[in-house]
Design a protein around this motif. Structure first.
Motif, PDB file in Angstrom:
ATOM      1  N   VAL A  22      40.272 -68.770  50.098  1.00 54.46           N
ATOM      2  CA  VAL A  22      40.915 -67.848  49.162  1.00 54.46           C
ATOM      3  C   VAL A  22      41.322 -66.558  49.873  1.00 54.46           C
ATOM      4  O   VAL A  22      42.431 -66.052  49.696  1.00 54.46           O
ATOM      5  CB  VAL A  22      39.973 -67.556  47.970  1.00 54.46           C
ATOM      6  CG1 VAL A  22      40.541 -66.467  47.077  1.00 54.46           C
ATOM      7  CG2 VAL A  22      39.740 -68.825  47.177  1.00 54.46           C
ATOM      8  N   GLN A  23      40.440 -66.056  50.714  1.00 54.65           N
ATOM      9  CA  GLN A  23      40.776 -64.828  51.443  1.00 54.65           C
ATOM     10  C   GLN A  23      41.968 -65.034  52.368  1.00 54.65           C
ATOM     11  O   GLN A  23      42.782 -64.139  52.542  1.00 54.65           O
ATOM     12  CB  GLN A  23      39.572 -64.350  52.259  1.00 54.65           C
ATOM     13  CG  GLN A  23      38.457 -63.830  51.370  1.00 54.65           C
ATOM     14  CD  GLN A  23      37.575 -62.823  52.107  1.00 54.65           C
ATOM     15  OE1 GLN A  23      37.935 -62.287  53.150  1.00 54.65           O
ATOM     16  NE2 GLN A  23      36.398 -62.556  51.541  1.00 54.65           N
ATOM     17  N   SER A  80      45.135 -65.111  50.283  1.00 54.61           N
ATOM     18  CA  SER A  80      45.535 -63.789  49.775  1.00 54.61           C
ATOM     19  C   SER A  80      45.748 -62.787  50.918  1.00 54.61           C
ATOM     20  O   SER A  80      45.833 -61.591  50.691  1.00 54.61           O
ATOM     21  CB  SER A  80      44.504 -63.283  48.773  1.00 54.61           C
ATOM     22  OG  SER A  80      43.252 -63.214  49.413  1.00 54.61           O
ATOM     23  N   ASN A  81      45.822 -63.315  52.132  1.00 50.91           N
ATOM     24  CA  ASN A  81      46.164 -62.510  53.309  1.00 50.91           C
ATOM     25  C   ASN A  81      45.226 -61.317  53.512  1.00 50.91           C
ATOM     26  O   ASN A  81      45.656 -60.241  53.922  1.00 50.91           O
ATOM     27  CB  ASN A  81      47.609 -62.018  53.173  1.00 50.91           C
ATOM     28  CG  ASN A  81      48.215 -61.692  54.535  1.00 50.91           C
ATOM     29  OD1 ASN A  81      47.608 -62.008  55.574  1.00 50.91           O
ATOM     30  ND2 ASN A  81      49.377 -61.069  54.548  1.00 50.91           N
ATOM     31  N   SER A  82      43.941 -61.518  53.239  1.00 49.91           N
ATOM     32  CA  SER A  82      43.098 -60.322  53.265  1.00 49.91           C
ATOM     33  C   SER A  82      42.512 -59.971  54.636  1.00 49.91           C
ATOM     34  O   SER A  82      41.815 -58.991  54.766  1.00 49.91           O
ATOM     35  CB  SER A  82      41.990 -60.424  52.206  1.00 49.91           C
ATOM     36  OG  SER A  82      41.299 -61.598  52.361  1.00 49.91           O
ATOM     37  N   TYR A 118      48.451 -66.195  59.658  1.00 53.75           N
ATOM     38  CA  TYR A 118      48.291 -66.371  58.217  1.00 53.75           C
ATOM     39  C   TYR A 118      48.205 -67.859  57.864  1.00 53.75           C
ATOM     40  O   TYR A 118      47.294 -68.305  57.178  1.00 53.75           O
ATOM     41  CB  TYR A 118      49.456 -65.695  57.478  1.00 53.75           C
ATOM     42  CG  TYR A 118      49.472 -65.976  55.992  1.00 53.75           C
ATOM     43  CD1 TYR A 118      48.532 -65.380  55.142  1.00 53.75           C
ATOM     44  CD2 TYR A 118      50.409 -66.857  55.444  1.00 53.75           C
ATOM     45  CE1 TYR A 118      48.529 -65.654  53.784  1.00 53.75           C
ATOM     46  CE2 TYR A 118      50.412 -67.137  54.084  1.00 53.75           C
ATOM     47  CZ  TYR A 118      49.478 -66.533  53.264  1.00 53.75           C
ATOM     48  OH  TYR A 118      49.460 -66.817  51.920  1.00 53.75           O
TER      49      TYR A 118
END
Ligand code: PFF
Length: 454
Positions: free
Chosen positions: A120-121, A124-126, A306
């Motif tokens: 998930v991270q 969401s490109n975190s 990414y």
């Protein structure tokens, strides 16, 4: 799935399916998450060398022994010993295996859950724009939380239970055949990026240059435990999978191929991680979080990072899933065949009880961090007991069973597929399981728990 029906046991359909599923069990978080951090804490190169020796002297023979027991008996890990040694206490090995499966899955599902958070991270490109220290802090804040890590753990256990319920051929085999090769390719790409980072050579030196002053009996036991954990041996997972292997499979060649794949992936994981550890000024003994801190650092730095991060964490989750399935299968096969309950009920009871216990392991990083037994959190304790005590002990008893109880003729019959395969290394195998493996395991074991002292 049908209820209790032994005449119609599920099995793997193809030879590649056997390798994919078995390698799927072996290759997992043990290779990519555990191997680098244990090597990092145990001094690097010298640990790796001892680990490699154990894989081939002890690991391969034990894996083969488990296949032989499983395929010969066509039963779960406990039932197999009951069948091959009626009236004798060897079934204790099977019971120990069921307990190990429980313990392993409780803490393994914690980390497996983390991989979902990291998918998930990634999406969401975190990781983008964060420094090493920020990535480390964000991992630590997630890991010590309550709701999110537990939520992911529960989701992971539901996925595991879902596939186990679908069965061997149509669940496990179908997916592992596609996903394992993909994981392999992706890790190689990551290795190439890691070794081309500035300062990479320090990391490679750490991994490959043995410093023998770091070796203690504790480190030797760690290496043995890691080898057993990584190959999925010592608790009956491969007895259980062996019971689904068909009569015409060449067990020796399967065991060798699976062990080589597993070892390569562990070494690649080390090559992927240590150069980056040094390049980003992190510490090699960072521990449990190593992979989750270091890899985002690489992704942040690499072109297309990414996309790579998304694919990578998905594959890491899949690698974990193909292992958790095999652990749960040990428990489920036992429940179905010994307690005579349906596969559905067995999966539900097994997965639920493991998840409940597992939540305590997850909280070991957060609100239960101060609750310690023998100086370890619940997570650390379960990890230590299963990998360093139960698996090596299980492996020891398995080779003793084969080498000293079952007897040469029966082993030969099973290994040669009733005389249709020529056995080239049979006497080497016998020698390893009768003498070398048991003596080595026993010595390391007794020494590191302090019962004998060299
Ligand atoms: N071999 C798996 C890994 O390296 O991640 C973990 C494991 C699976 C251990 C199955 C034991 C087992 F029976």
């Amino acid at each position: 799935m049908a209820d209790v029906d032994f005449s119609n046991r599920d099995s793997f359909a193809s030879k590649f399916g056997v390798i994919a599923a078995t390698a799927g069990s072996a290759v997992g978080l043990g290779n990519i998450w555990r191997f680098p951090y244990v090597a990092g804490e145990s001094g690097g190169g010298a640990f790796v060398l001892i680990y490699l020796a154990f894989i081939f002297i002890i690991g391969v023979p034990v894996m083969l022994s488990e296949f032989i027991i499983g395929r010969k008996a066509k039963q779960n890990a406990y039932g197999a010993f009951k069948k091959l040694a009626p009236g004798k206490p060897w079934f204790v090995i099977g019971l120990m295996g069921i307990v190990s499966a429980f313990l392993i899955l409780t803490f393994y599902s914690t980390i497996a859950g983390w991989t979902l958070e990291y998918i998930v991270q990634s999406v969401s490109n975190s990781f983008s724009g964060k420094s090493s220290q920020e990535l480390k802090a964000s991992f630590e804040s997630f890991q010590s939380g309550t709701f999110r890590p537990i939520m992911w753990q529960v989701i992971f256990m539901i996925l595991t239970a879902g596939i186990v319920l679908a069965g061997i051929k149509d669940g496990i085999e179908k997916y592992t055949k596609v996903l394992m090769p993909l994981l392999f390719v992706l890790i190689i790409v990551m290795c190439i990026r890691a070794v081309t980072l500035p300062g990479a050579s320090k990391g490679l030196e750490f991994l490959f240059k043995p410093d023998f002053s770091k070796i203690t009996w504790g480190v030797v036991l760690e290496a043995l435990g890691q080898a057993a954990f990584s190959l999925s041996i010592g608790m009956g997972a491969l007895i259980t999978y062996g019971s689904y292997i068909q009569k015409d499979n060449n067990l020796s060649s399967t065991a060798i191929k699976v062990s080589i794949t597993d070892t390569l992936i562990a070494i690649f994981a080390g090559i992927m991680i240590f150069p980056a550890v040094f390049a980003f000024n992190l510490e090699p003994d960072e521990g449990f979080g190593l992979v989750f801190i270091v890899l985002p650092n690489i992704f942040e730095q690499m072109a297309g990072g990414y996309y790579f991060s998304i694919v990578f964490f998905i594959l890491l989750a899949v690698a974990a899933l193909t292992s958790t399935i095999s652990v749960l299968e040990v428990v489920v096969a036992y429940f179905v065949e010994e307690l005579k309950i349906s596969r559905k009920k067995a999966t539900f009871i097994g997965a639920l009880s493991i998840t409940i216990l597992g939540i305590f392991c997850t909280l070991s990083f957060g609100i239960l961090n101060d609750v310690k037994l023998f100086g370890k959190t619940m997570f650390g304790l379960f990890d230590y007991i299963s990998a360093n005590i139960l698996l090596p002990l299980g492996a020891l008893l398995i080779v003793l069973f084969l080498g000293w109880y079952l007897g040469k003729e029966k082993i030969k019959e099973e290994l040669s597929n009733s005389g249709t395969i020529k056995l080239r290394f049979f006497s080497v195998f016998l020698f390893l399981i009768k003498y070398i493996a048991p003596i080595a395991i026993a010595l390391i074991f007794l020494n590191s728990i302090g019962l004998i002292q060299f």
